[in-house]
Design an enzyme around this catalytic site. Structure first.
Site: not given
Ligand SMILES: Cc1cc2nc3c(=O)[nH]c(=O)nc-3n(C[C@H](O)[C@H](O)[C@H](O)COP(=O)(O)OP(=O)(O)OC[C@H]3O[C@@H](n4cnc5c(N)ncnc54)[C@H](O)[C@@H]3O)c2cc1C
Ligand code: SF4
Lengths: 709, 330
Positions: A244, A593, A599, A603, A665-666, A669
């Site tokens: 983290f 995407r 998973t 997240q 893009k991720g 967070e």
């Protein structure tokens, strides 16, 4: 054997749910973490942390401790190996220049390391070690009004200030104004796996097993600190149990383990305790944020001002970039964002999941909710009215921006249309009920990485990249990406990660890992397929293609690239006891995407759970007199328990980013961003009382009461 | 963590003799509190005498219709016992409101009564604390005390007793039985915990070396509809910031019998006798409940950051007694 590619049906694995490649190893205990891998002749180092908040070490009384059973060495500022001062990923890092001088900058600062045959002996000796200090008066009292507040310089991590237009004039001309201060407390990551590191000399090489987010960066730092060739340092982090941000940089345990290995000429392991993790691995600074919004009665913003204050230590500057979020979310003719920071006698804060955006979104998205109420508007409609066409500060186009799609889909699923906008209108027994919403955003960045892909003679493929799987499923996602890039089945691919010998790669951080690594793997795979297309057999050591994405990334168009989302929450509040229970949460995201929905969902749910925890529970409390925590363990530092976490529903809307080769893009967070604000807004809707200080504790709720319609 | 010896006691006199022979020894129940404190260096026993195998693990109905609960009964077994649930439901609820399933499986009745305060200063040997180190001072008073005592505290210590179980036991006049070198003894729970005064390190009236053998609950028909409610900073796995054990007998709108005890307000589970007196024989109305709570809480001396506990405890009294009254009517 010749090229296999193109002969199988496209694997089509990206976008399909896959369980973790190492899942079985993890649940059976076969997967080993840095603190538990056995090494012959292993010695154990125990960190001794300062008990004063400011001053100097006068003496370290090591003689009696050296006589204790099993004790091999006591390292301190007078005898520890000297470290080169070096510039790492983000420049010099004084937080790991430890045992170099007698200065104590905060409680918990490493002042000695006791090395012994067993960890129990080391711990007992560390407890017995007497350290004498010359104590100096300390200051740990954070507030936005602290006279030591200053405006930091810009850095690679922070643009301190942005501004256009005349804020005061804009506010004066606004029919509706919100001007409030919001605060968030000191918060900690405390990943399930504590920081741990083992260092040993192996045939002239320094071999390190460490729990971190970027073994290559750690290897680089260690090489510089200990004046070694990079080639003679190897750092591995095969499995990491949560990070983290706290493991994003080289941290004291690995430095101490190397020092002790040098001094004792033995393999040495250093593992932090929970209590120590509250002091030497970073945390989220408390923040005090003033948000001023001016709008016309139809909700259109005329003036936007977000001023964020945070703290840092006396040895290193880290600024929580809370005011950055408005540079993406909302535009106004007068638009101003700024950061200030104060140096106090506390440990150095650092990245913690969604640094900046997490506390920033609490303040900003609460203020937007307040503005909507003052305008008599639905908060989603107010946000829609203020959708910017281009980056409010940069003027650059968005690569894609589907925040309204998130709100639309979220509102539909949540049943937002049926909501009675009046606060305090719904009751069920002793519970007042309310719902709230907030927007989310997080930057989609990318960084250069290298990768190697090998076509093996047996028809399989091996991918090597210094990526790290923090428990997120990165290894699995990269396997899927490689399978698609090579157009082969998943089971013919082995992805090897987390070994600095594989070369430079982006750390697992900033929600940038998957995108950065995917780019490198795809590039190497493409190159490999070109080589395999040539006639000839695969030699016994295989054919390897390598990539380096520095150039390709440099060539990407300058755009505003971000993930977006819409958060919804329903709460029940008993104002006679102060209890707040979240009944349901829904998050809809536009995050490019999605490689592995299984998973990815974890997240996002994890992030939202953390947002809930931030809204209601988390708070590290410091004692002014000693400068130390009074709740530095997991019984005292409350985070949401299972019973606090309701059904959390997560989904995403289409968000094609056609300008990026990966389209990724991720989403590590963004789940936390806006979640606390959605809950705080729901608490307001339930009770009619606005809570601007986190966490929304029972005592605060009880004393604030309700102000229903 | 320092080295220590470990010995398992086979019978009650043997356990007492082992401790008498070594004053630096401590009894070990589930170890859920003692071992934690050993890790942080607050407790430094040279020898642990494991009492979990002693034949004190039974719950029996007494001839008069009360209960005798053995000292090594686990918290889980206590909460699950049908007689406890039938006769003293608040006790089962209180135990279940504490800690976690895993901890309750280990924790014992004796250990629960003797668990130490959760004051953050007490657990940290780098800080002063009168309870841990007599005379070193009480930093909580000027420092962090938002979950500290509002009743019965002193200028030397403002810590609370953390037990939920103890609150219910206190409401029902439990008596602690123990074994000493001189034979068995009994101590009503009402006098078990010592006043704080200037000796916060002396917590109980248990004779030195005494082994708790059990707890006896006298019969209390009113307890059959009793209830426990706990408020904490998260929904589970946290100590109380306020709690209440209550039992109420209402007939024709008049309070015939009432039991009230509060948790998280004092250095001991707090029996609200003044409130009970004020209520008995009077009307079962929200106004009367509030007035009785105010009578009890008139003695409260909140610190700057724990004043909310006065309102919280008052609200709990009113809510709980109102609920019990409504049920009695039904
Ligand atoms: C994370 C956490 C959360 C918790 N939350 C709660 C909560 O919400 N509510 C709550 O009420 N409790 C809570 N607890 C505390 C828990 O209930 C106590 O730790 C437990 O009841 C102690 O029992 P034990 O048998 O493990 O005692 P031990 O730890 O074995 O002993 C505690 C003390 O009692 C002494 N002792 C034990 N047995 C005897 C005996 N027969 N005679 C004489 N002395 C004896 C020991 O010497 C020691 O001093 C929590 C504990 C933890 C660790
Ligand atoms: S309240 Fe009691 S336990 Fe806490 S610091 Fe003060 S003396 Fe110690």
């Amino acid at each position: 054997m010749t090229a296999m590619t193109g002969t199988v049906a496209a694997a089509g694995t990206v976008g399909a749910s896959r369980t973790r490649m190492e899942g079985r190893a993890k649940v059976t205990g076969a997967a080993r973490y840095a603190g538990e891998i056995p090494f012959a002749d292993l010695a154990h180092g125990w960190l001794v942390a300062s008990t004063i908040a400011r001053g100097r070490v006068r003496s370290v009384e090591s003689a009696p401790v050296l006589a204790m059973p099993g004790v091999l060495a006591v390292l301190h500022h007078q005898n520890a190996p000297r470290l080169e001062e070096f510039a790492g990923m983000l420049g010099p890092d004084p937080t790991i220049q430890i045992l170099q001088n007698d200065r104590v900058p905060h409680v918990g600062w490493p002042v000695a390391l006791v090395v012994a045959e067993t960890s129990e002996q080391a711990r007992e000796a560390a407890d017995a070690l007497v350290i004498r200090y010359d104590q100096e008066p300390h200051d740990i009292a954070f507030s936005a009004q602290h006279p030591g507040m200053y405006t930091p310089d810009d850095s690679p991590l922070l643009v301190t200030e942005t501004g256009k237009g005349d804020i005061e004039a804009g506010l004066a001309a606004s029919a509706v104004v919100v001007d409030e201060e919001y605060t968030t407390p000191e918060e900690h990551h405390n990943a399930m796996e504590p920081h741990a590191a083992m260092a040993r000399w192996d045939s002239g090489r320094l071999e390190v097993v460490d729990s971190n987010q970027g073994p290559f960066a750690v290897a680089q730092d260690l090489a510089k600190m200990f004046s070694l060739d990079l080639a003679s340092v190897r750092v591995r982090s095969e499995h990491v149990g949560g990070a983290f941000g706290s493991k994003g940089l080289t941290r004291p345990p690995v430095v101490l383990a190397v020092m002790a290995a040098i001094v004792t000429d033995r393999p040495v392991r250093v593992v932090l305790t929970r209590r120590q993790m509250f002091s030497v691995v970073g945390y989220r600074s408390p923040t005090a944020q003033r948000v001023r919004l001016g709008a016309d009665t139809d909700g259109r913003l005329r003036a936007f001002d977000h001023q964020a204050a945070s703290l840092t230590s006396t040895i290193h500057e880290f600024v929580e970039s809370s005011a950055g979020i408005g540079r993406v979310m909302y535009d106004a003719d007068a638009h101003h964002t700024s950061h200030r920071v104060v140096r106090l006698d506390v440990p150095t804060p650092s990245w913690m999941r969604a640094p900046g955006e997490a506390p920033g979104s609490f303040a900003l998205e609460s203020a937007i909710d307040e503005l909507a109420h003052k305008c008599g508007m639905d908060p989603i409609a107010l946000r829609a009215r203020n959708e910017p066409a281009v980056g409010p500060v940069s003027g650059l186009p968005f690569s894609s921006r589907n925040v309204l799609g998130c709100f639309e889909e979220g509102a539909r699923r949540f049943g937002w249309a049926d909501r009675d906008p009046r606060p305090g209108a719904a009751r069920e027994g002793r519970w007042l009920l309310g719902t709230g919403t907030a927007a989310a955003t997080y930057p989609a960045r990318v960084a250069p990485s290298t990768a190697a892909v090998t076509a093996e003679a047996d028809g399989t493929f091996t991918v090597r990249i210094t990526a790290v799987d923090l428990g997120t499923g990165a290894r699995t996602a990269l396997t899927q990406i490689a399978a698609d890039a090579l157009e082969v089945e998943l089971d013919r691919i082995q992805v090897k990660i987390a070994d600095s010998d594989f070369g430079q790669a982006m750390i697992a951080g900033g929600s940038m890992g998957t995108r950065s690594w995917a780019l490198a793997i795809t590039a190497a795979a493409t190159e490999l397929r070109a080589q395999l297309a040539l006639p000839g057999d695969i030699p016994s050591d295989g054919i390897t293609a390598r990539s380096d994405t520095a150039e390709a990334i440099g060539a990407l168009a300058r755009q505003e690239r971000h993930s977006f989302g819409a958060q919804f929450a329903e709460v029940a509040v008993d104002v006679t006891t102060g209890e707040v229970r979240v009944r349901r949460m829904l998050g809809i995201f536009a995050a490019g995407r999605v490689v592995n929905p299984l998973t990815a969902r974890s997240q996002l749910i994890g992030g939202m759970t953390w947002g809930l925890s931030m809204a209601l529970h988390e708070e590290a409390i410091r004692d002014q007199a000693s400068g130390a925590h009074v709740n530095a363990d997991l019984a005292g530092y409350h985070f949401a328990s299972n019973a606090d976490v309701p059904v959390i529903e997560v989904d995403w809307v289409d968000d094609p980013d056609t300008h990026d080769p990966t389209g990724i893009k991720g989403l590590g967070e963004i789940g936390i961003v806006g979640a606390a604000a959605a809950i705080a807004n729901a608490v307001w809707h339930a009770t009619g009382v606005r809570h601007r200080d986190l966490p929304i504790r029972p005592d605060r709720v009880l004393l604030a009461g309700s102000r229903g319609c | 963590m320092r080295e220590f010896g470990y010995q398992r006691a086979d019978d009650v006199p043997g356990a007492v003799a082992l401790l008498a022979a070594d004053p630096a020894a401590r009894y070990l129940g589930g170890g859920t509190n003692l071992v934690d404190l050993m890790k942080t260096g607050v407790e430094k026993p040279a020898l642990l005498i494991d009492v979990r195998e002693l034949p004190l693990d039974r719950i029996e109905v007494t001839g008069s219709g009360g209960l005798r609960i053995g000292a090594t009964v686990t918290n889980s077994d206590l909460a699950a016992d049908p007689e406890v649930r039938r006769r003293y439901p608040a006790l089962a609820q209180a135990v279940l409101a504490g800690a976690s399933g895993q901890l309750r499986n280990m924790a014992t009745v004796g250990g629960n009564l003797l668990q130490r305060t959760r004051c953050g200063y007490f657990a940290d040997t780098t800080k002063p604390c009168n309870k841990r180190e007599p005379g070193s001072g009480c930093p909580a008073i000027a420092g962090e005390h938002h979950n500290h005592a509002i009743l019965g505290a002193s200028a030397h210590c403002v810590a609370t007793h953390p037990s939920d179980m103890g609150v219910a036991l206190t409401a029902f006049d439990a008596v602690v039985t123990c074994e000493t070198a001189d034979g068995p003894a009994e101590l009503p729970l009402a006098g078990f915990y010592l006043p704080v005064g200037d000796t916060p390190h002396l917590e109980t009236a248990l004779p030195p070396g005494a082994l708790i053998t059990g707890v006896t609950l006298p019969p209390a028909p009113v307890a059959a509809t009793s209830r426990y409610r706990k408020v904490r900073e998260r929904a589970s796995y946290a100590f109380a910031i306020g709690s209440i054990a209550a039992a109420l007998d209402v007939q024709d709108g008049v309070v015939r019998d009432v039991r009230l005890a509060f948790g998280a307000v004092a250095s001991r589970p707090w029996r609200a006798r003044a409130a009970e007196r004020a209520l008995t024989g009077g009307p079962a109305t929200a106004e009367a409940f509030a007035a009785a709570a105010d009578t009890e809480l008139a003695a409260a001396e909140p610190l700057p950051h724990n004043g909310y506990k006065v309102a919280l405890t008052r609200n709990l009294v009113v809510a709980m007694l109102t609920e019990l009254t409504q049920e009695a009517v039904r």
